[in-house]
Design a protein around this motif. Structure first.
Motif, short mmCIF file in Angstrom:
data_model
loop_
_atom_site.label_atom_id
_atom_site.label_comp_id
_atom_site.label_asym_id
_atom_site.label_seq_id
_atom_site.Cartn_x
_atom_site.Cartn_y
_atom_site.Cartn_z
N ARG A 82 -11.54 36.13 55.42
CA ARG A 82 -12.50 37.09 54.90
C ARG A 82 -12.26 37.32 53.41
NH1 ARG A 82 -14.19 42.96 57.24
NH2 ARG A 82 -15.48 43.51 55.47
N ASP A 83 -13.32 37.34 52.63
CA ASP A 83 -13.25 37.60 51.19
C ASP A 83 -13.26 39.11 50.98
OD1 ASP A 83 -13.46 37.73 48.45
OD2 ASP A 83 -15.39 36.70 48.33
N ILE A 84 -12.12 39.68 50.59
CA ILE A 84 -12.06 41.13 50.38
C ILE A 84 -12.47 41.53 48.97
CG2 ILE A 84 -10.35 41.49 52.20
CD1 ILE A 84 -8.22 41.72 50.00
N LEU A 85 -12.69 40.57 48.09
CA LEU A 85 -13.14 40.85 46.73
C LEU A 85 -14.60 40.46 46.56
CD1 LEU A 85 -10.02 39.62 44.71
CD2 LEU A 85 -10.60 41.96 45.39
N ILE A 86 -15.38 40.72 47.57
CA ILE A 86 -16.78 40.26 47.62
C ILE A 86 -17.66 40.88 46.53
CG2 ILE A 86 -17.60 42.01 49.26
CD1 ILE A 86 -19.05 39.62 50.66
N ASP A 87 -17.32 42.08 46.06
CA ASP A 87 -18.16 42.76 45.09
C ASP A 87 -17.69 42.59 43.65
OD1 ASP A 87 -19.83 43.66 47.09
OD2 ASP A 87 -18.68 45.50 47.40
N VAL A 88 -16.80 41.61 43.42
CA VAL A 88 -16.27 41.35 42.09
C VAL A 88 -16.38 39.86 41.79
CG1 VAL A 88 -14.23 41.50 40.62
CG2 VAL A 88 -14.60 43.23 42.38
N LYS A 132 -0.35 43.42 44.41
CA LYS A 132 1.08 43.15 44.50
C LYS A 132 1.76 44.18 45.41
CE LYS A 132 5.17 42.51 41.68
NZ LYS A 132 5.83 42.83 40.44
N GLY A 133 1.37 45.44 45.27
CA GLY A 133 1.91 46.49 46.13
C GLY A 133 1.57 46.27 47.60
N ILE A 134 0.38 45.76 47.86
CA ILE A 134 -0.02 45.47 49.25
C ILE A 134 0.84 44.35 49.81
CG2 ILE A 134 -1.90 44.57 50.68
CD1 ILE A 134 -3.83 46.13 48.78
N PRO A 187 -7.60 45.63 31.43
CA PRO A 187 -6.85 46.69 32.11
C PRO A 187 -7.28 46.89 33.56
CG PRO A 187 -8.18 47.62 30.33
CD PRO A 187 -8.30 46.14 30.25
N MET A 188 -8.56 46.62 33.86
CA MET A 188 -9.03 46.74 35.23
C MET A 188 -8.39 45.67 36.11
SD MET A 188 -13.03 47.39 34.28
CE MET A 188 -13.64 47.32 35.93
N LEU A 189 -8.32 44.44 35.60
CA LEU A 189 -7.71 43.35 36.35
C LEU A 189 -6.20 43.56 36.50
CD1 LEU A 189 -9.70 40.38 34.81
CD2 LEU A 189 -9.95 41.33 37.11
N ASP A 190 -5.56 44.09 35.45
CA ASP A 190 -4.12 44.39 35.54
C ASP A 190 -3.85 45.41 36.64
OD1 ASP A 190 -3.65 42.65 33.44
OD2 ASP A 190 -3.44 44.25 31.94
N ALA A 191 -4.67 46.46 36.70
CA ALA A 191 -4.50 47.49 37.73
C ALA A 191 -4.77 46.91 39.12
CB ALA A 191 -5.44 48.66 37.45
N ALA A 192 -5.78 46.06 39.24
CA ALA A 192 -6.08 45.44 40.54
C ALA A 192 -4.93 44.54 40.98
CB ALA A 192 -7.38 44.64 40.45
N TRP A 193 -4.34 43.79 40.02
CA TRP A 193 -3.22 42.92 40.34
C TRP A 193 -2.03 43.75 40.83
CZ3 TRP A 193 -2.09 38.43 41.96
CH2 TRP A 193 -0.78 37.98 41.94
#
Length: 80
Positions: A5-11, A67-69, A57-63
Motif C-alpha cells: 500500500r502506498d501511504i504517501l498517496i497525497d504527496v 525514521k521514528g516509525i 524543511p517539510m521533507l526533512d520533518a517527514a523523513w
C-alpha cells in the motif's frame, strides 16, 4: 504476495506546466518547467504546490517522522 500500500498517496513531485505560487511562501515563484512538491488535501481535495526551498524543511520533518516509525518497530530505515 499482497500489493504494498502506498501511504504517501497525497504527496508527489511534478514539473510545473505553468507558473505557480508557493503555498508556504508566496514570494517564491515556481516557474514553468521547475520541479515542485505537490500535496493534495483530503478536506478540500485541492493541490498545494511548494517550491524546492519551501519543500526542504517539510521533507526533512517527514523523513524524521518516518525514521521514528522505523525505530518504533525496531527496524533500520533503508540506506542506513
Amino acid at each position: 504476495m499482497a500489493k504494498v500500500r502506498d501511504i504517501l498517496i497525497d504527496v508527489k513531485i511534478e514539473q510545473a506546466q505553468r507558473q505557480r505560487k508557493c503555498r508556504r511562501n508566496s514570494s517564491h515563484v515556481i516557474a514553468k518547467g521547475e520541479w515542485c512538491l505537490v500535496v493534495r488535501t483530503n478536506a478540500t481535495n485541492d493541490d498545494y504546490s511548494y517550491s524546492r526551498d519551501a519543500a526542504k524543511p517539510m521533507l526533512d520533518a517527514a523523513w524524521a517522522k518516518l525514521k521514528g516509525i522505523y525505530e518504533g518497530f525496531g527496524m533500520s530505515p533503508p540506506g542506513t
